[in-house]
Design a protein around this motif. Structure first.
Motif: not given
Ligand code: FAD
Length: 476
Positions: A442-450, A452-464
């Protein structure tokens, strides 16, 4: 540390009852290894809640202690998404006690189920109400609705009915802080902002724990007819698909590709299974299913006409139409036995890829040849849902090679396959998800933009970061 663990265990016992908290290593073992037997983890406890309220209490307890929660349904996933890591501090939350069919609304064509309901039971419940629940896959006797949604499972009917996401109308989910979100409704239209349901589907337990779902139902087809065709080349398979689409349109509910080596592997692993054209040695076979609203004779006539046309145009070499339900089941049994036969053959490097259907024949031909050049003698066991552009592109050791040799090649071999998929704008995971096994990909083939969006969603819904850490998002 020990006191914190003891406090958590105490809270878990209060939440679900002592008998549903497993701490003994031998009793935990089956929940701590993935289906393929490639990944093993450790856990503080395996817990089996019996309701959404109990799931909420478990997650609240884990959130208070910062303990990881690993959701698990039937544990049939192929990418180790339900396997705890090695740290030993995780709570594996198994949903299989939550099995109720909560309701069926025939007029709205929906069924509402607990997340731990086994897929085959959901199909049976719908059928008993005179309706069709079309999600169907080889693991349906043990995988769960929650797992199907968390992985956005596909299977053999996607061509006509779509994958798990397209079948889901509403969800009930326990969020990372233990709150229950009740989004269980049977609406086909609902444009009121971000779709939380769609965020949860395919999130592999990293954003919330699905406790129930409302799913779409369909009228039962009056007749289902199955046929198998033998085909001389992968390009002819592509042309045959086009002919079938033109002839059957939405009645074509299955178009499954089976390579000659896959069929021969199944025949040698399960010689008792009846197989059409036992003497045939073609490189490809297609299993077709037609769902007809007018009845069996009509379905057979349509099959006769289209398969006759395909034979005449030399798109296929041979065809057999199932003459009874038993024969139809036998054909499907062959298809569904491939994964098990492969597991018996030894280790294999699996790829669950999708490409535009039009690009698949060239991809298969070129990738097979490329692998022989770099990894001489490897055996291809390709099969899959060709009508959806989804192939299970599996590569096994050479006939005279060893699993160790294949293991040494695996990373490089997969990189070459996935690079080809990526270059053709395909996906490196069509239906099985990312789990623990494919986070690097996933790290290799997803774009950095995608990413970052995924990480932001994760951070918002599961901050711990307590929900299924290390699954889907690397290091998460
Ligand atoms: P698990 O394996 O227990 O979990 C899978 C993932 O979902 C994990 O990340 C887990 O944490 C998460 N999860 C489980 N339950 C929940 C929940 N309630 N809430 C949140 N997260 C949860 N897959 C296909 O798509 N198509 C196929 O055709 C197909 N064929 C298969 C054939 C065989 C023989 C086998 C063994 C597997 C096959 N699979 C297929 C893979 C697998 O069956 C599916 O991924 C299935 O959807 C997993 O369901 P499960 O209940 O076993 O989930």
């Amino acid at each position: 540390m020990e006191t914190a663990s003891n406090t958590l265990l105490e809270r878990l016992r209060q939440a679900v009852g002592e008998v549903h908290v497993i701490t003994q290593a031998d009793e935990q073992a089956r929940f701590l290894t993935d289906w393929r037997g490639l990944w093993t983890g450790k856990a503080l406890a395996v817990v089996l809640p019996g309701s959404a309220q109990e799931v909420a209490a478990v997650v609240s307890a884990c959130a208070a202690c910062g303990a990881p929660v690993v959701p698990q349904g039937g544990n049939t996933g192929q990418v180790a998404g339900a396997t705890a890591d090695q740290r030993g501090n995780a709570v594996v939350l198994v949903t299989t006690r939550m099995q109720r069919v909560r309701s069926i609304d025939v007029d709205n064509a929906t069924i509402t189920l607990d997340a731990g309901c086994v897929l085959a039971h959901a199909q049976d419940a719908a059928r008993a109400a005179g309706m069709l629940f079309p999600l169907s896959l080889g693991a349906e006797g043990s995988c769960t609705i929650g797992g199907n949604l968390a992985t956005n499972a596909g299977g053999t009917q996607v061509l006509r009915y779509g994958n798990a996401r397209e079948l889901a109308l509403g969800l009930e989910v326990v969020l990372a802080d233990g709150q229950i979100w009740n989004g269980l409704h049977g609406l086909r239209k609902n444009n009121t902002g971000y779709d939380i349901k769609d965020l949860m589907i395919g999130s592999e337990g990293t954003l919330g724990i699905i406790t129930a779902a409302t799913m779409r139902l369909f009228p039962l087809p009056r007749a289902q007819c199955t046929a198998m065709a033998a085909v001389g080349s992968i390009h002819q398979v592509g042309r045959f698909l086009k002919l079938c689409r033109d002839a059957f349109d939405a009645s074509l509910t299955g178009f499954e590709l089976i390579s000659g080596p896959c069929l021969r592997l199944v025949a040698s692993a399960y010689p008792q299974l009846a197989r059409p054209f036992p003497q045939s040695d073609q490189p490809w076979y297609v299993l077709l299913e037609l769902s007809d609203s007018e009845g069996e004779d009509h379905a057979r006539e349509r099959f006769d006409a289209a398969l006759g046309d395909a034979l005449e145009r030399e798109l296929i070499v041979d065809a057999a139409i199932a003459q009874s339900v038993a024969q139809s089941r036998a054909m499907w049994h062959l298809r569904e036995s491939i994964t098990l036969a492969l597991a018996q053959d030894g280790k294999c490097v699996k790829h669950d890829i999708s490409l535009p259907v039009s690009a698949l024949p060239d991809f298969v031909e070129q990738t097979d040849a490329m692998l022989q050049q770099h990894f001489p003698g490897v055996r291809n066991f390709t099969f899959g849902h060709l009508g959806d552009g989804n192939l299970h592109y599996n590569v096994a050791r050479p006939a005279d090679g060893t699993d160790a040799q294949l293991h040494a090649w695996a990373a490089q071999l997969s990189a070459r396959v996935h690079d080809g998929v990526h270059a053709a704008r395909g996906s490196i995971s069509a239906e099985q998800g990312i789990g623990r096994a494919r986070t690097q990909d996933l790290l290799k083939y997803k774009s950095p933009v995608e990413l970052r969006v995924m990480q932001s969603i994760k951070q918002a819904l599961d901050p711990q970061g307590i929900l299924n850490p290390g699954v889907l998002l690397h290091g998460g």
